[in-house]
Design a protein around this motif. Structure first.
Motif, short mmCIF file in Angstrom:
data_model
loop_
_atom_site.label_atom_id
_atom_site.label_comp_id
_atom_site.label_asym_id
_atom_site.label_seq_id
_atom_site.Cartn_x
_atom_site.Cartn_y
_atom_site.Cartn_z
N ASP A 61 -54.71 -61.27 -6.83
CA ASP A 61 -55.83 -62.15 -6.51
C ASP A 61 -57.14 -61.41 -6.33
O ASP A 61 -58.21 -61.93 -6.66
CB ASP A 61 -55.52 -62.95 -5.23
N LYS A 121 -54.66 -67.19 -16.45
CA LYS A 121 -54.62 -66.17 -15.39
C LYS A 121 -56.01 -65.89 -14.83
O LYS A 121 -56.16 -65.57 -13.65
CB LYS A 121 -54.00 -64.89 -15.94
N TYR A 122 -57.03 -66.02 -15.67
CA TYR A 122 -58.39 -65.65 -15.26
C TYR A 122 -59.28 -66.85 -15.01
O TYR A 122 -60.50 -66.71 -14.86
CB TYR A 122 -59.00 -64.70 -16.29
N GLU A 124 -61.07 -60.17 -20.42
CA GLU A 124 -60.75 -60.71 -19.10
C GLU A 124 -62.00 -61.23 -18.39
O GLU A 124 -61.96 -62.29 -17.76
CB GLU A 124 -60.05 -59.62 -18.27
N GLU A 127 -54.82 -63.95 -21.61
CA GLU A 127 -54.09 -65.05 -20.95
C GLU A 127 -55.10 -65.88 -20.16
O GLU A 127 -55.41 -65.60 -19.01
CB GLU A 127 -53.01 -64.47 -20.03
N LYS A 152 -45.86 -62.37 -24.13
CA LYS A 152 -46.25 -63.76 -23.88
C LYS A 152 -46.72 -64.44 -25.15
O LYS A 152 -46.47 -65.64 -25.36
CB LYS A 152 -47.34 -63.80 -22.81
N GLU A 159 -58.53 -60.44 -9.82
CA GLU A 159 -58.83 -61.68 -10.56
C GLU A 159 -59.98 -62.43 -9.90
O GLU A 159 -60.83 -63.02 -10.58
CB GLU A 159 -57.57 -62.54 -10.63
N LYS A 214 -59.06 -67.07 -4.82
CA LYS A 214 -59.02 -65.69 -5.32
C LYS A 214 -60.35 -64.99 -5.06
O LYS A 214 -60.39 -63.82 -4.69
CB LYS A 214 -58.69 -65.68 -6.81
#
Length: 340
Positions: A227, A140-141, A254, A137, A27, A230, A147
């Protein structure tokens, strides 16, 4: 310029830190318009290799035969191999010699932090070593209510139940013993450790902890994606990571990206980028971790959390990709000039 990102045994490493690094590199390069391939049979200009098996040796030899520059991503060290699998401490010096034999094949080394650079340089390796974060990323978080609800529903947690999580392989090195001891001191809080490994591969005392020797408020759900995990990162009340040794700690990034209260052990890998009371809380033992946990759960941590999020932002994959691109361009230039 086309880069071969080589990861041996992609299915086997999918759930590991190196597996996460693979997806991050893909990515990061895509975000910087750097063409890449995962197939060693493709044409390429630079080999960026990440793994350590027999096929990795073959790919390196092939690259050298074709006069392609070789970049080795030094994810592993002797230090972070110790206190992991059964017998790991006994064979750790041999593992170090094996790593050195591989790393010596490279024109350039990349490692996640200045701390891991210092360790690798201490092995007597003379190539240029670039500390570049594994990256995160961010999108994403990003905390999302749906979630977080998926996380609480999965574990049947009431809205007012306080939860502390950790993520990592079930190794003594990761601080699992301390995690369970801290949980014993806080029976009113749920402690959840996400992560899995074949229990036959780890020492008996750690197996006992995972299977039975923990208080009722501790859960070992194994490896969970999507989900639920996260949502756990942002929806828990704290992320407790008592690891004794890391080369960086992707899960810490993260948690920071999830705008979570982050507690880590005060170890050298975090020097210079994680600061106690500024973007994380640090501790050294069960008692000090418990004290810091109470602080995280009972005081306003918003300034520290936002500073932690900024630390993650500085390691966004687009930033990491730009740094990797610079290294690729430099090693190609050096190889070209050497050939003249």
């Amino acid at each position: 310029m086309k880069v071969l990102l080589y990861f041996e045994g992609q299915k086997l490493i999918a759930n590991s830190g190196i597996g996460h690094a693979m997806h991050h590199q893909m990515k990061a390069l895509a975000a910087n318009d750097v063409e890449y391939t995962l197939d060693p049979n493709d044409d390429y200009d630079v080999l960026h290799i990440n793994t350590y098996g027999i096929n990795s040796w073959k790919v390196i030899r092939d690259a050298k035969r074709k006069h392609k520059p070789v970049i080795y991503h030094a994810h592993s060290t002797e230090e972070d191999f110790r206190n992991s699998f059964i017998g790991s401490n006994l064979i750790a010096p041999l593992y170090r010699r094996y790593l050195v034999s591989l790393y010596r094949q490279a024109d350039v080394l990349i490692t996640p932090t200045p701390y891991s650079k210092k360790l690798i340089a201490g092995y007597g390796l003379k190539q240029p070593i670039y500390p570049i974060s594994n990256g995160i990323e961010l999108v994403k978080y990003e905390p999302k209510l749906e979630k977080e609800q998926a996380f609480r529903t999965h574990f049947n947690l009431d809205d007012d139940t306080k939860v502390v999580i950790s993520v990592g392989l079930l190794f003594a090195r990761k601080g699992i013993v301390d995690f369970v001891e801290i949980a014993r001191l806080n029976p009113e809080i749920k402690f959840i450790w996400f992560g899995h490994i074949n229990l036959a591969a780890i020492p008996a005392n750690i197996r006992r902890i995972v299977k039975e020797d923990h208080s009722d408020n501790v859960i070992f759900p194994g490896y969970i994606t999507g989900d639920v995990i996260e949502g756990a990162y942002s929806g828990a009340n704290a992320f407790l990571f008592p690891s004794y040794e890391e080369t960086e700690g992707i899960v810490v990034l993260e948690a920071l990206a999830s705008q979570q209260n982050v507690l880590v052990r005060d170890i050298p890998v975090y020097d210079g980028w994680l600061f106690n009371g500024q973007n994380v809380l640090k501790a050294n033992d069960v008692a000090s971790f418990n004290q810091q946990l109470q602080r995280a759960l009972t005081t306003d941590m918003s300034t520290i959390v936002q500073a932690g999020y900024q630390t993650a932002t500085d390691r966004d994959l687009k930033v990491v990709g730009a740094q990797l691109k610079q290294v690729y361009e430099q090693v190609l230039l050096d190889k070209t000039q050497l050939g003249k």
